[in-house]
Design a protein around this motif. Structure first.
Motif, PDB file in Angstrom:
ATOM      1  N   GLU A 160       0.837  -1.191   0.000  1.00 56.70           N
ATOM      2  CA  GLU A 160       0.000   0.000   0.000  1.00 56.70           C
ATOM      3  C   GLU A 160       0.880   1.252   0.000  1.00 56.70           C
ATOM      4  OE1 GLU A 160      -3.620   2.106   2.550  1.00 56.70           O
ATOM      5  OE2 GLU A 160      -2.503   0.422   3.402  1.00 56.70           O
ATOM      6  N   VAL A 161       0.718   2.105  -0.987  1.00 55.11           N
ATOM      7  CA  VAL A 161       1.469   3.355  -1.087  1.00 55.11           C
ATOM      8  C   VAL A 161       0.480   4.514  -0.978  1.00 55.11           C
ATOM      9  CG1 VAL A 161       2.986   4.788  -2.501  1.00 55.11           C
ATOM     10  CG2 VAL A 161       3.245   2.294  -2.526  1.00 55.11           C
ATOM     11  N   THR A 162       0.673   5.369   0.002  1.00 57.68           N
ATOM     12  CA  THR A 162      -0.215   6.507   0.211  1.00 57.68           C
ATOM     13  C   THR A 162       0.592   7.786   0.352  1.00 57.68           C
ATOM     14  OG1 THR A 162      -0.213   6.177   2.624  1.00 57.68           O
ATOM     15  CG2 THR A 162      -1.966   5.107   1.372  1.00 57.68           C
ATOM     16  N   ASN A 163      -0.028   8.902  -0.021  1.00 59.03           N
ATOM     17  CA  ASN A 163       0.602  10.192   0.263  1.00 59.03           C
ATOM     18  C   ASN A 163      -0.269  10.933   1.272  1.00 59.03           C
ATOM     19  OD1 ASN A 163      -1.535  10.908  -1.337  1.00 59.03           O
ATOM     20  ND2 ASN A 163      -0.376  12.244  -2.693  1.00 59.03           N
ATOM     21  N   THR A 164       0.324  11.879   1.929  1.00 55.92           N
ATOM     22  CA  THR A 164      -0.379  12.577   3.003  1.00 55.92           C
ATOM     23  C   THR A 164      -0.965  13.886   2.501  1.00 55.92           C
ATOM     24  OG1 THR A 164       1.673  13.685   3.670  1.00 55.92           O
ATOM     25  CG2 THR A 164       1.131  11.616   4.764  1.00 55.92           C
ATOM     26  N   GLU A 165      -2.062  14.258   3.108  1.00 58.92           N
ATOM     27  CA  GLU A 165      -2.618  15.566   2.804  1.00 58.92           C
ATOM     28  C   GLU A 165      -1.757  16.645   3.461  1.00 58.92           C
ATOM     29  OE1 GLU A 165      -6.651  15.726   4.060  1.00 58.92           O
ATOM     30  OE2 GLU A 165      -7.321  14.134   2.714  1.00 58.92           O
ATOM     31  N   THR A 166      -1.769  17.833   2.877  1.00 62.55           N
ATOM     32  CA  THR A 166      -0.992  18.933   3.422  1.00 62.55           C
ATOM     33  C   THR A 166      -1.422  19.239   4.852  1.00 62.55           C
ATOM     34  OG1 THR A 166      -0.657  19.919   1.242  1.00 62.55           O
ATOM     35  CG2 THR A 166      -0.398  21.360   3.149  1.00 62.55           C
ATOM     36  N   TYR A 167      -0.433  19.292   5.748  1.00 56.36           N
ATOM     37  CA  TYR A 167      -0.710  19.625   7.145  1.00 56.36           C
ATOM     38  C   TYR A 167      -0.575  21.138   7.286  1.00 56.36           C
ATOM     39  CZ  TYR A 167      -0.765  19.066  12.236  1.00 56.36           C
ATOM     40  OH  TYR A 167      -1.110  19.120  13.567  1.00 56.36           O
ATOM     41  N   GLU A 168      -1.631  21.812   7.749  1.00 59.79           N
ATOM     42  CA  GLU A 168      -1.634  23.275   7.800  1.00 59.79           C
ATOM     43  C   GLU A 168      -1.740  23.812   9.219  1.00 59.79           C
ATOM     44  OE1 GLU A 168      -4.693  24.776   5.261  1.00 59.79           O
ATOM     45  OE2 GLU A 168      -3.554  24.395   3.427  1.00 59.79           O
ATOM     46  N   TYR A 169      -1.185  25.008   9.393  1.00 57.12           N
ATOM     47  CA  TYR A 169      -1.321  25.763  10.627  1.00 57.12           C
ATOM     48  C   TYR A 169      -1.543  27.216  10.243  1.00 57.12           C
ATOM     49  CZ  TYR A 169      -0.203  28.016  15.076  1.00 57.12           C
ATOM     50  OH  TYR A 169      -0.248  28.784  16.209  1.00 57.12           O
ATOM     51  N   LEU A 170      -2.611  27.817  10.757  1.00 55.10           N
ATOM     52  CA  LEU A 170      -2.999  29.184  10.399  1.00 55.10           C
ATOM     53  C   LEU A 170      -3.150  29.323   8.878  1.00 55.10           C
ATOM     54  CD1 LEU A 170      -0.788  31.286  12.873  1.00 55.10           C
ATOM     55  CD2 LEU A 170      -3.187  30.568  13.138  1.00 55.10           C
ATOM     56  N   ASN A 171      -3.773  28.313   8.284  1.00 54.65           N
ATOM     57  CA  ASN A 171      -4.091  28.303   6.845  1.00 54.65           C
ATOM     58  C   ASN A 171      -2.871  28.305   5.933  1.00 54.65           C
ATOM     59  OD1 ASN A 171      -6.939  28.412   7.342  1.00 54.65           O
ATOM     60  ND2 ASN A 171      -6.728  30.609   7.747  1.00 54.65           N
ATOM     61  N   GLU A 172      -1.720  27.905   6.453  1.00 55.12           N
ATOM     62  CA  GLU A 172      -0.518  27.766   5.632  1.00 55.12           C
ATOM     63  C   GLU A 172       0.120  26.410   5.891  1.00 55.12           C
ATOM     64  OE1 GLU A 172       2.399  30.908   5.344  1.00 55.12           O
ATOM     65  OE2 GLU A 172       0.964  32.340   6.160  1.00 55.12           O
ATOM     66  N   ARG A 173       0.766  25.874   4.881  1.00 58.73           N
ATOM     67  CA  ARG A 173       1.410  24.570   4.978  1.00 58.73           C
ATOM     68  C   ARG A 173       2.538  24.591   6.007  1.00 58.73           C
ATOM     69  NH1 ARG A 173       5.677  21.834   2.246  1.00 58.73           N
ATOM     70  NH2 ARG A 173       5.204  19.636   1.864  1.00 58.73           N
ATOM     71  N   VAL A 174       2.553  23.580   6.861  1.00 55.73           N
ATOM     72  CA  VAL A 174       3.664  23.403   7.797  1.00 55.73           C
ATOM     73  C   VAL A 174       4.817  22.758   7.034  1.00 55.73           C
ATOM     74  CG1 VAL A 174       4.464  22.253   9.892  1.00 55.73           C
ATOM     75  CG2 VAL A 174       2.152  23.189   9.793  1.00 55.73           C
ATOM     76  N   SER A 175       5.958  23.400   7.022  1.00 53.79           N
ATOM     77  CA  SER A 175       7.106  22.887   6.278  1.00 53.79           C
ATOM     78  C   SER A 175       8.392  23.304   6.970  1.00 53.79           C
ATOM     79  CB  SER A 175       7.104  23.423   4.841  1.00 53.79           C
ATOM     80  OG  SER A 175       7.336  24.822   4.841  1.00 53.79           O
ATOM     81  N   SER A 176       9.469  22.601   6.627  1.00 56.40           N
ATOM     82  CA  SER A 176      10.785  22.965   7.166  1.00 56.40           C
ATOM     83  C   SER A 176      11.175  24.359   6.697  1.00 56.40           C
ATOM     84  CB  SER A 176      11.827  21.935   6.716  1.00 56.40           C
ATOM     85  OG  SER A 176      11.506  20.642   7.188  1.00 56.40           O
TER      86      SER A 176
END
Length: 318
Positions: free
Chosen positions: A158-174
């Motif tokens: 099973e291969v899945t991708n994740t939905e964008t994780y957001e905080y204050l309506n913006e994507r959480v990213s490095s």
């Protein structure tokens, strides 16, 4: 948690433990932020449900760092939120069973997505693979989710991708966390990381110049990679669990002719010998940028002003 270094050790592990099934994920995971934690929770829960194990794949150095070195420039390499040791510690704290890291070199750079799948992913005993919504891999970043999905269908994985994780309506990213740290927004960085931003390092011997101006400092060992902090900060340090307030300078120390980044910490009301011990440095607020002074007396005067400013910021952070 078990660390597997390199393809040859992965092959050896499979020979010794052919029965182990895995739920895995791939990525840089710089920061182990809330978006990463969502992915890690998913594979860890899958492993628990199926009485199997969890595994995280990542490369060292980051691809951008490798290409920056090969081009003899650091402009293309973003600063690291954490060195890889901290990443390993956080993955261990999170309860991941196995970590596999592959050295990013010229051979890996040229590896096609198909070879990466056959030589690496097919060697693990995967039951499922979860990747981020923007994951790319292989030579020229030619591989992506659709190729992995096709492979998984053939192998019953099973291969899945994740939905964008957001905080204050913006994507959480490095990237967003690095920008927050560079802009002195430690509150936002903490919200995105799920923890205060803390750099941990061993106290090493420096030039002992701080003693000559009656402001002794603890010098913290730094990794080769850049960090997203620069200048003078109010900090709250921890020696074990004991909190100690202070100020820190991250920079090259131009007043004394320095050329390489150094993290120096002056601890308030503290005079114990802590060489070779690990010090956790929590950055509370930036005081100023680093600058060059005409002499040590001017530097000393500025640091005394910085201490007063740091005490004010730290009193607000209680």
């Amino acid at each position: 948690m078990y660390l597997i270094r390199g393809k040859h050790n992965l092959d050896l592990f499979r020979k010794l433990h052919p029965e182990v099934s895995m739920h895995g994920t791939i990525g840089n995971f710089d920061g182990i932020h809330k978006g990463h934690q969502s992915i890690l929770s998913k594979i860890k829960n899958r492993a628990k449900e199926t009485n199997s194990a969890s595994i995280v794949f990542f490369t060292e150095p980051h691809a951008s760092e490798y290409f920056a070195v090969s081009k003899n420039t650091d402009t293309g390499a973003p600063p690291r939120i954490y060195p890889w040791r901290k990443k390993f510690e956080l993955l261990k704290e999170f309860g991941i069973d196995f970590v596999f890291f592959l050295k990013f070199n010229n051979s890996l750079r040229k590896m096609t997505p198909e070879i990466f799948i056959s030589d690496i992913l097919d060697s693990v005993g995967l039951m499922s693979l979860t990747v981020g919504d923007d994951f790319r891999f292989g030579a020229n970043r030619a591989g992506g989710f659709e190729l992995l999905k096709e492979w998984g269908h053939k192998k019953n994985i099973e291969v899945t991708n994740t939905e964008t994780y957001e905080y204050l309506n913006e994507r959480v990213s490095s990237t967003r966390i690095r920008e927050a740290l560079l802009k002195n927004n430690f509150s936002l960085a903490e919200d995105l990381l799920g923890r205060p931003y803390i750099f941990s390092g061993k106290v090493v011997h420096g030039q002992h110049l701080g003693r000559t101006i009656e402001i002794p400092t603890a010098n913290i060992w730094l990794p080769k990679q850049k960090l997203p902090i620069s200048g003078v900060y109010a900090v709250r340090c921890f020696l074990g669990k004991k909190p100690i307030d202070g100020i820190a300078n991250m920079g090259v120390r131009p007043t004394v002719g320095g050329s390489h980044p150094v993290l120096e910490v002056h601890l308030f009301n503290f005079n114990s010998n802590i060489y070779s011990k690990r010090l956790d440095v929590q950055f509370i607020s930036k005081i100023r940028d680093e600058k060059k002074f005409k002499n040590l007396d001017m530097l000393k005067s500025q640091i005394q002003d910085d201490i007063k400013t740091a005490e004010f910021y730290l009193s607000k952070a209680l």
